[in-house]
Design a protein around this motif. Structure first.
Motif, PDB file in Angstrom:
ATOM      1  N   GLN A  77       0.825  -1.199   0.000  1.00 37.26           N
ATOM      2  CA  GLN A  77       0.000   0.000   0.000  1.00 37.26           C
ATOM      3  C   GLN A  77       0.863   1.254   0.000  1.00 37.26           C
ATOM      4  O   GLN A  77       1.991   1.260   0.476  1.00 37.26           O
ATOM      5  CB  GLN A  77      -0.924   0.010   1.218  1.00 37.26           C
ATOM      6  N   ILE A  78       0.303   2.337  -0.531  1.00 39.53           N
ATOM      7  CA  ILE A  78       0.966   3.638  -0.542  1.00 39.53           C
ATOM      8  C   ILE A  78       0.208   4.585   0.372  1.00 39.53           C
ATOM      9  O   ILE A  78      -1.011   4.718   0.265  1.00 39.53           O
ATOM     10  CB  ILE A  78       1.029   4.220  -1.965  1.00 39.53           C
ATOM     11  N   ALA A  79       0.929   5.218   1.283  1.00 33.99           N
ATOM     12  CA  ALA A  79       0.331   6.214   2.177  1.00 33.99           C
ATOM     13  C   ALA A  79       0.774   7.588   1.714  1.00 33.99           C
ATOM     14  O   ALA A  79       1.978   7.860   1.610  1.00 33.99           O
ATOM     15  CB  ALA A  79       0.776   5.963   3.620  1.00 33.99           C
ATOM     16  N   ASN A  80      -0.190   8.457   1.416  1.00 35.47           N
ATOM     17  CA  ASN A  80       0.162   9.791   0.949  1.00 35.47           C
ATOM     18  C   ASN A  80       0.409  10.739   2.116  1.00 35.47           C
ATOM     19  O   ASN A  80       0.287  10.364   3.285  1.00 35.47           O
ATOM     20  CB  ASN A  80      -0.911  10.341   0.006  1.00 35.47           C
ATOM     21  N   VAL A  84      -0.135  10.269   6.351  1.00 35.79           N
ATOM     22  CA  VAL A  84       0.999  10.158   7.263  1.00 35.79           C
ATOM     23  C   VAL A  84       1.137  11.361   8.184  1.00 35.79           C
ATOM     24  O   VAL A  84       1.619  11.249   9.312  1.00 35.79           O
ATOM     25  CB  VAL A  84       2.304   9.965   6.461  1.00 35.79           C
ATOM     26  N   ARG A  85       0.685  12.531   7.733  1.00 40.10           N
ATOM     27  CA  ARG A  85       0.896  13.786   8.462  1.00 40.10           C
ATOM     28  C   ARG A  85       0.460  13.724   9.932  1.00 40.10           C
ATOM     29  O   ARG A  85       1.207  14.170  10.820  1.00 40.10           O
ATOM     30  CB  ARG A  85       0.165  14.919   7.729  1.00 40.10           C
ATOM     31  N   PRO A  86      -0.718  13.197  10.251  1.00 44.55           N
ATOM     32  CA  PRO A  86      -1.127  13.149  11.666  1.00 44.55           C
ATOM     33  C   PRO A  86      -0.164  12.340  12.540  1.00 44.55           C
ATOM     34  O   PRO A  86       0.069  12.687  13.695  1.00 44.55           O
ATOM     35  CB  PRO A  86      -2.509  12.485  11.612  1.00 44.55           C
ATOM     36  N   GLU A  87       0.421  11.264  11.996  1.00 44.89           N
ATOM     37  CA  GLU A  87       1.365  10.466  12.764  1.00 44.89           C
ATOM     38  C   GLU A  87       2.680  11.221  12.963  1.00 44.89           C
ATOM     39  O   GLU A  87       3.312  11.129  14.016  1.00 44.89           O
ATOM     40  CB  GLU A  87       1.617   9.139  12.053  1.00 44.89           C
ATOM     41  N   LEU A  88       3.089  11.982  11.960  1.00 46.37           N
ATOM     42  CA  LEU A  88       4.326  12.748  12.077  1.00 46.37           C
ATOM     43  C   LEU A  88       4.240  13.791  13.189  1.00 46.37           C
ATOM     44  O   LEU A  88       5.223  14.074  13.872  1.00 46.37           O
ATOM     45  CB  LEU A  88       4.642  13.458  10.758  1.00 46.37           C
ATOM     46  N   GLU A  89       3.067  14.349  13.373  1.00 45.26           N
ATOM     47  CA  GLU A  89       2.904  15.397  14.368  1.00 45.26           C
ATOM     48  C   GLU A  89       3.110  14.881  15.788  1.00 45.26           C
ATOM     49  O   GLU A  89       3.319  15.666  16.707  1.00 45.26           O
ATOM     50  CB  GLU A  89       1.523  16.035  14.219  1.00 45.26           C
ATOM     51  N   GLY A  90       3.070  13.561  15.974  1.00 45.75           N
ATOM     52  CA  GLY A  90       3.290  13.004  17.301  1.00 45.75           C
ATOM     53  C   GLY A  90       4.694  12.466  17.531  1.00 45.75           C
ATOM     54  O   GLY A  90       4.987  11.955  18.606  1.00 45.75           O
ATOM     55  N   VAL A  91       5.575  12.618  16.524  1.00 43.12           N
ATOM     56  CA  VAL A  91       6.924  12.056  16.631  1.00 43.12           C
ATOM     57  C   VAL A  91       7.715  12.697  17.754  1.00 43.12           C
ATOM     58  O   VAL A  91       8.390  12.021  18.534  1.00 43.12           O
ATOM     59  CB  VAL A  91       7.668  12.207  15.289  1.00 43.12           C
ATOM     60  N   ASN A 112      16.304  19.809  14.384  1.00 37.93           N
ATOM     61  CA  ASN A 112      15.444  20.413  13.355  1.00 37.93           C
ATOM     62  C   ASN A 112      14.227  19.554  13.012  1.00 37.93           C
ATOM     63  O   ASN A 112      13.692  19.636  11.904  1.00 37.93           O
ATOM     64  CB  ASN A 112      16.241  20.682  12.071  1.00 37.93           C
ATOM     65  N   LEU A 113      13.769  18.747  13.951  1.00 41.40           N
ATOM     66  CA  LEU A 113      12.693  17.804  13.653  1.00 41.40           C
ATOM     67  C   LEU A 113      11.404  18.520  13.268  1.00 41.40           C
ATOM     68  O   LEU A 113      10.757  18.169  12.280  1.00 41.40           O
ATOM     69  CB  LEU A 113      12.468  16.895  14.860  1.00 41.40           C
ATOM     70  N   SER A 114      11.038  19.542  14.034  1.00 40.85           N
ATOM     71  CA  SER A 114       9.810  20.284  13.720  1.00 40.85           C
ATOM     72  C   SER A 114       9.889  20.930  12.343  1.00 40.85           C
ATOM     73  O   SER A 114       8.934  20.885  11.553  1.00 40.85           O
ATOM     74  CB  SER A 114       9.562  21.366  14.778  1.00 40.85           C
ATOM     75  N   GLU A 115      11.046  21.525  12.065  1.00 40.55           N
ATOM     76  CA  GLU A 115      11.234  22.180  10.773  1.00 40.55           C
ATOM     77  C   GLU A 115      11.151  21.175   9.634  1.00 40.55           C
ATOM     78  O   GLU A 115      10.545  21.435   8.585  1.00 40.55           O
ATOM     79  CB  GLU A 115      12.579  22.897  10.750  1.00 40.55           C
ATOM     80  N   LYS A 116      11.748  20.008   9.820  1.00 40.78           N
ATOM     81  CA  LYS A 116      11.714  18.985   8.787  1.00 40.78           C
ATOM     82  C   LYS A 116      10.282  18.542   8.490  1.00 40.78           C
ATOM     83  O   LYS A 116       9.902  18.338   7.334  1.00 40.78           O
ATOM     84  CB  LYS A 116      12.553  17.783   9.211  1.00 40.78           C
ATOM     85  N   ILE A 117       9.502  18.392   9.539  1.00 37.68           N
ATOM     86  CA  ILE A 117       8.114  17.967   9.367  1.00 37.68           C
ATOM     87  C   ILE A 117       7.288  19.055   8.688  1.00 37.68           C
ATOM     88  O   ILE A 117       6.532  18.798   7.748  1.00 37.68           O
ATOM     89  CB  ILE A 117       7.503  17.581  10.722  1.00 37.68           C
ATOM     90  N   GLU A 118       7.438  20.278   9.155  1.00 38.11           N
ATOM     91  CA  GLU A 118       6.633  21.385   8.653  1.00 38.11           C
ATOM     92  C   GLU A 118       6.962  21.742   7.207  1.00 38.11           C
ATOM     93  O   GLU A 118       6.086  22.177   6.458  1.00 38.11           O
ATOM     94  CB  GLU A 118       6.830  22.610   9.539  1.00 38.11           C
TER      95      GLU A 118
END
Length: 244
Positions: A77-80, A84-91, A112-118
């Motif tokens: 499966q491919i996750a767009n 994935v974005r909601p899971e990244l926000e909890g990293v 720079n984790l927040s910056e990388k995600i944003e």
């Protein structure tokens, strides 16, 4: 226990991916190219990039993985980005509950984790229960440039480290892997993780070009050389799709 070990290995591989810890197979050639460009009429080599001159949209990344999936006869499966974005926000919260030693490795894991995600768009294709192909594209190449620049020092600091979470202690050792792809820079490493005498190994290969990072992560490959070759081919296939 085997399932938790798999999860631990993937988590540690993710730590290394975020900090771009790995082998820069094209570091010396890249330095030479940079020196030559400085004396040429062109102010920057960026316009010559086939992939990653600008940030790709989430739809473009998903389309590239969809095309590679069809061409390669893959079934995962491919996750767009939206998935994935909601899971990244909890990293970042996840890392609050993890103690990484030595401290240098902890700093690299969250740099720079927040910056990388944003500032990113991404898409992920599941290759198996534990293996994945991830494509990340940033607003500009500055984050990737920083990762590549710090790569050698990160391997010095974090070739051996531990992670403690929920009462479980994982010890890990990483080694560079000689790898090559069509990307401007290729980074690859193998991470062996041990918990209570049980060991698992994650092979991770990344190709960087401009704004774009393409990473294949494989856990406990039965044939390490074959898995590496397959990973390199997948990275090249994604690069070719993004170039179109």
């Amino acid at each position: 226990m085997k399932k938790s070990m798999k999860a631990g290995a993937l988590l540690i591989a993710g730590v290394f991916a975020l900090s771009a810890c790995g082998s820069d197979a094209s570091a010396e050639p890249a330095a030479a190219d940079s020196s030559e460009s400085a004396t040429s009429a062109s102010p920057t080599p960026t316009p010559t990039l086939a992939v990653g001159q600008e940030q790709y949209t989430a739809d473009e990344l998903e389309a590239a993985l969809t095309a590679v999936k069809a061409d390669q006869g893959l079934t995962g499966q491919i996750a767009n980005d939206a998935t994935v974005r909601p899971e990244l926000e909890g990293v970042e919260t996840t890392f609050d509950n993890i103690v990484i030693t030595p401290e240098e490795c902890s700093a690299l894991a969250t740099a720079n984790l927040s910056e990388k995600i944003e500032r990113s768009t991404l898409a992920i294709m599941q290759l198996s229960e534990t293996d994945s192909l991830t494509v990340i594209s940033y607003e500009d190449a500055s984050l990737i440039d920083e990762q590549v620049k710090n790569n050698d020092q990160q391997m010095v600091d974090c070739t051996e480290f531990t992670m403690e979470t929920a009462g479980q202690v994982l010890t890990a050792s990483a080694e560079e892997v000689d790898s090559s792809t069509d990307a401007v820079t290729t980074q690859a490493y193998s991470v062996a993780v041990n918990a209570e005498g049980q060991e698992t190994t994650t092979l991770q290969i990344s190709g960087f070009s401009g704004t774009t990072n393409i990473t294949v992560s494989m856990s406990d490959p039965a044939d390490a050389a074959g898995a590496q070759g397959a990973a390199e081919e997948l990275i090249d296939a994604v690069l070719a799709e993004l170039e179109k």
